[in-house]
Write a protein that holds these residues in place. Sequence first.
Motif, PDB file in Angstrom:
ATOM      1  N   LYS A 173      35.691  36.822  30.475  1.00 61.25           N
ATOM      2  CA  LYS A 173      35.769  37.002  31.924  1.00 61.25           C
ATOM      3  C   LYS A 173      34.394  37.009  32.582  1.00 61.25           C
ATOM      4  O   LYS A 173      34.258  36.646  33.741  1.00 61.25           O
ATOM      5  CB  LYS A 173      36.448  38.330  32.264  1.00 61.25           C
ATOM      6  CG  LYS A 173      37.793  38.512  31.620  1.00 61.25           C
ATOM      7  CD  LYS A 173      38.891  37.939  32.480  1.00 61.25           C
ATOM      8  CE  LYS A 173      40.189  37.971  31.711  1.00 61.25           C
ATOM      9  NZ  LYS A 173      41.239  37.232  32.352  1.00 61.25           N
ATOM     10  N   ASN A 290      36.140  46.206  28.887  1.00 58.03           N
ATOM     11  CA  ASN A 290      37.238  46.694  29.714  1.00 58.03           C
ATOM     12  C   ASN A 290      37.798  45.578  30.606  1.00 58.03           C
ATOM     13  O   ASN A 290      39.008  45.401  30.718  1.00 58.03           O
ATOM     14  CB  ASN A 290      36.718  47.853  30.559  1.00 58.03           C
ATOM     15  CG  ASN A 290      37.820  48.623  31.211  1.00 58.03           C
ATOM     16  OD1 ASN A 290      38.942  48.623  30.704  1.00 58.03           O
ATOM     17  ND2 ASN A 290      37.536  49.251  32.326  1.00 58.03           N
ATOM     18  N   HIS A 291      36.906  44.802  31.196  1.00 57.46           N
ATOM     19  CA  HIS A 291      37.351  43.673  32.025  1.00 57.46           C
ATOM     20  C   HIS A 291      38.191  42.698  31.233  1.00 57.46           C
ATOM     21  O   HIS A 291      39.212  42.207  31.696  1.00 57.46           O
ATOM     22  CB  HIS A 291      36.135  42.918  32.574  1.00 57.46           C
ATOM     23  CG  HIS A 291      35.596  43.539  33.806  1.00 57.46           C
ATOM     24  ND1 HIS A 291      34.295  43.393  34.209  1.00 57.46           N
ATOM     25  CD2 HIS A 291      36.178  44.325  34.717  1.00 57.46           C
ATOM     26  CE1 HIS A 291      34.106  44.063  35.318  1.00 57.46           C
ATOM     27  NE2 HIS A 291      35.233  44.642  35.639  1.00 57.46           N
ATOM     28  N   ASN A 292      37.720  42.429  30.021  1.00 60.89           N
ATOM     29  CA  ASN A 292      38.447  41.465  29.198  1.00 60.89           C
ATOM     30  C   ASN A 292      39.816  42.002  28.802  1.00 60.89           C
ATOM     31  O   ASN A 292      40.784  41.259  28.743  1.00 60.89           O
ATOM     32  CB  ASN A 292      37.632  41.116  27.954  1.00 60.89           C
ATOM     33  CG  ASN A 292      36.530  40.132  28.284  1.00 60.89           C
ATOM     34  OD1 ASN A 292      36.778  39.138  28.955  1.00 60.89           O
ATOM     35  ND2 ASN A 292      35.332  40.404  27.866  1.00 60.89           N
ATOM     36  N   ARG A 294      41.664  44.192  30.487  1.00 59.31           N
ATOM     37  CA  ARG A 294      42.554  44.220  31.656  1.00 59.31           C
ATOM     38  C   ARG A 294      43.264  42.892  31.865  1.00 59.31           C
ATOM     39  O   ARG A 294      44.381  42.833  32.331  1.00 59.31           O
ATOM     40  CB  ARG A 294      41.749  44.540  32.912  1.00 59.31           C
ATOM     41  CG  ARG A 294      41.768  45.990  33.269  1.00 59.31           C
ATOM     42  CD  ARG A 294      41.246  46.138  34.676  1.00 59.31           C
ATOM     43  NE  ARG A 294      40.097  47.002  34.712  1.00 59.31           N
ATOM     44  CZ  ARG A 294      38.998  46.780  35.415  1.00 59.31           C
ATOM     45  NH1 ARG A 294      38.879  45.672  36.137  1.00 59.31           N
ATOM     46  NH2 ARG A 294      38.018  47.624  35.420  1.00 59.31           N
ATOM     47  N   ASN A 295      42.519  41.814  31.544  1.00 56.13           N
ATOM     48  CA  ASN A 295      43.144  40.501  31.560  1.00 56.13           C
ATOM     49  C   ASN A 295      43.719  40.095  32.909  1.00 56.13           C
ATOM     50  O   ASN A 295      44.771  39.480  32.985  1.00 56.13           O
ATOM     51  CB  ASN A 295      44.230  40.460  30.470  1.00 56.13           C
ATOM     52  CG  ASN A 295      44.372  39.070  29.900  1.00 56.13           C
ATOM     53  OD1 ASN A 295      43.503  38.226  30.141  1.00 56.13           O
ATOM     54  ND2 ASN A 295      45.438  38.817  29.193  1.00 56.13           N
ATOM     55  N   ARG A 296      43.048  40.491  33.963  1.00 54.80           N
ATOM     56  CA  ARG A 296      43.463  40.006  35.284  1.00 54.80           C
ATOM     57  C   ARG A 296      43.088  38.544  35.421  1.00 54.80           C
ATOM     58  O   ARG A 296      42.192  38.071  34.737  1.00 54.80           O
ATOM     59  CB  ARG A 296      42.724  40.790  36.362  1.00 54.80           C
ATOM     60  CG  ARG A 296      43.234  42.184  36.509  1.00 54.80           C
ATOM     61  CD  ARG A 296      42.619  42.850  37.723  1.00 54.80           C
ATOM     62  NE  ARG A 296      42.918  44.254  37.682  1.00 54.80           N
ATOM     63  CZ  ARG A 296      42.116  45.204  38.139  1.00 54.80           C
ATOM     64  NH1 ARG A 296      40.963  44.892  38.688  1.00 54.80           N
ATOM     65  NH2 ARG A 296      42.467  46.458  38.070  1.00 54.80           N
ATOM     66  N   PRO A 297      43.745  37.822  36.343  1.00 57.37           N
ATOM     67  CA  PRO A 297      43.299  36.443  36.560  1.00 57.37           C
ATOM     68  C   PRO A 297      41.854  36.438  37.047  1.00 57.37           C
ATOM     69  O   PRO A 297      41.418  37.369  37.723  1.00 57.37           O
ATOM     70  CB  PRO A 297      44.250  35.921  37.638  1.00 57.37           C
ATOM     71  CG  PRO A 297      44.849  37.127  38.265  1.00 57.37           C
ATOM     72  CD  PRO A 297      44.847  38.195  37.232  1.00 57.37           C
ATOM     73  N   LEU A 298      41.159  35.380  36.680  1.00 55.64           N
ATOM     74  CA  LEU A 298      39.731  35.283  36.991  1.00 55.64           C
ATOM     75  C   LEU A 298      39.516  35.051  38.482  1.00 55.64           C
ATOM     76  O   LEU A 298      38.537  35.487  39.066  1.00 55.64           O
ATOM     77  CB  LEU A 298      39.165  34.110  36.201  1.00 55.64           C
ATOM     78  CG  LEU A 298      37.729  34.120  35.777  1.00 55.64           C
ATOM     79  CD1 LEU A 298      37.380  35.427  35.110  1.00 55.64           C
ATOM     80  CD2 LEU A 298      37.494  32.966  34.811  1.00 55.64           C
ATOM     81  N   TYR A 299      40.477  34.343  39.105  1.00 53.60           N
ATOM     82  CA  TYR A 299      40.360  34.038  40.529  1.00 53.60           C
ATOM     83  C   TYR A 299      41.752  33.836  41.108  1.00 53.60           C
ATOM     84  O   TYR A 299      42.719  33.615  40.363  1.00 53.60           O
ATOM     85  CB  TYR A 299      39.516  32.772  40.751  1.00 53.60           C
ATOM     86  CG  TYR A 299      39.958  31.597  39.909  1.00 53.60           C
ATOM     87  CD1 TYR A 299      41.004  30.768  40.319  1.00 53.60           C
ATOM     88  CD2 TYR A 299      39.339  31.317  38.693  1.00 53.60           C
ATOM     89  CE1 TYR A 299      41.406  29.700  39.547  1.00 53.60           C
ATOM     90  CE2 TYR A 299      39.744  30.247  37.910  1.00 53.60           C
ATOM     91  CZ  TYR A 299      40.773  29.440  38.343  1.00 53.60           C
ATOM     92  OH  TYR A 299      41.180  28.384  37.576  1.00 53.60           O
ATOM     93  N   ILE A 300      41.839  33.925  42.422  1.00 51.09           N
ATOM     94  CA  ILE A 300      43.124  33.729  43.095  1.00 51.09           C
ATOM     95  C   ILE A 300      42.964  32.604  44.109  1.00 51.09           C
ATOM     96  O   ILE A 300      42.033  32.627  44.921  1.00 51.09           O
ATOM     97  CB  ILE A 300      43.577  35.015  43.787  1.00 51.09           C
ATOM     98  CG1 ILE A 300      43.740  36.128  42.736  1.00 51.09           C
ATOM     99  CG2 ILE A 300      44.881  34.806  44.548  1.00 51.09           C
ATOM    100  CD1 ILE A 300      43.806  37.518  43.307  1.00 51.09           C
TER     101      ILE A 300
END
Length: 309
Positions: A173, A290-292, A294-300
């Motif tokens: 990420k 932690n960011h990795n 969470r696995n949220r999308p990188l962008y919207i």
Amino acid sequence: MDISVIIPVFNEEKNIQNLYDRLSQVMQNLNVSYELIFVNDGSKDASIGLIKVLSKKYSEVKYIDFSRNFGHQIAVTAGLDKTSGDAVVIIDADLQDPPELIAEMYQKRKEGFEVIYAKRKNRKGESFLKLLTARVFYRLLAKMTAISIPVDTGDFRMIDKKIVEVLREMPEKSKYLRGQISWVGFNQTFVEYDRQERQAGATGYTYRKMLRFALDGITAFSDVPLKIVTYFGFMVSIIAFFVAIYALLAKFVWENSVPGWTSLMIAILFIGGIQMIAIGIIGEYLSRMNHNIRNRPLYIIRDSNIEED
Ligand code: UDP
Ligand code: MG
């Protein structure tokens, strides 16, 4: 499609037309089929409006409009996810990277190179502090990493489709693309150029963003900061051991111990400081893990004229 050009855009309303004109000129001279992918990274000005007007007039103009500012590296990453060209060019929107250099890169590509990055001979119109911090940072990073990331090089480059496919598979990420591209390998070479002044508008890279970018680069490619902390801990412990012997001797053998307030304070503050720094460094790595996780999308994406295949 021969060439896809990725252009991250953050408040560049005064540069877009100019950039479009110069890029189109270069591409037509090369006589290739191409697409220009503008990634609007949450601009607060008229950038996206101008891009959409261009896209209505010219079919080679594509755009991706983010829902907010996600940062330069993420904008380029979104572009990489949507390209279809055999070669992909990453270029800044502010014309600091001369589009005409693409012709030279294309020549190198024909010679068989898969990554052709642009190396700055000098940089015009940038503050002394920016030049100094960049210079120090790139050399420091080069010393700390096992792979060789070329110094004085931005993201302006031409890469082969093969590399784009590898980058798409790299799930991290915190993006430090120029490092990732070095890490990937393949036949790499460079062309040199004089970095121009920004044509219009102001830089989107605040010192805050630069610091985050630098830390992303270091934490993604080096464990040296963690190791330094460990060595330092050992060193301090060894010193502390001898000081302890000295203190015991002074008290019981030489019997001349004085109330050592000063030395105590210094020792406590010193060790306290080292501990804080050490925890901070560990924290930088942890927050990225932690960011990795969470696995949220990188962008919207709010809107785009690129069809999914
Ligand atoms: N940029 C972006 N998002 C940001 C900051 C910058 O997409 O949050 C774009 C910007 O529009 C430009 C490129 O990234 O095309 C390089 O940024 P800039 O010229 O501001 O950086 P500098 O050249 O001063 O380092
Ligand atoms: Mg710039």
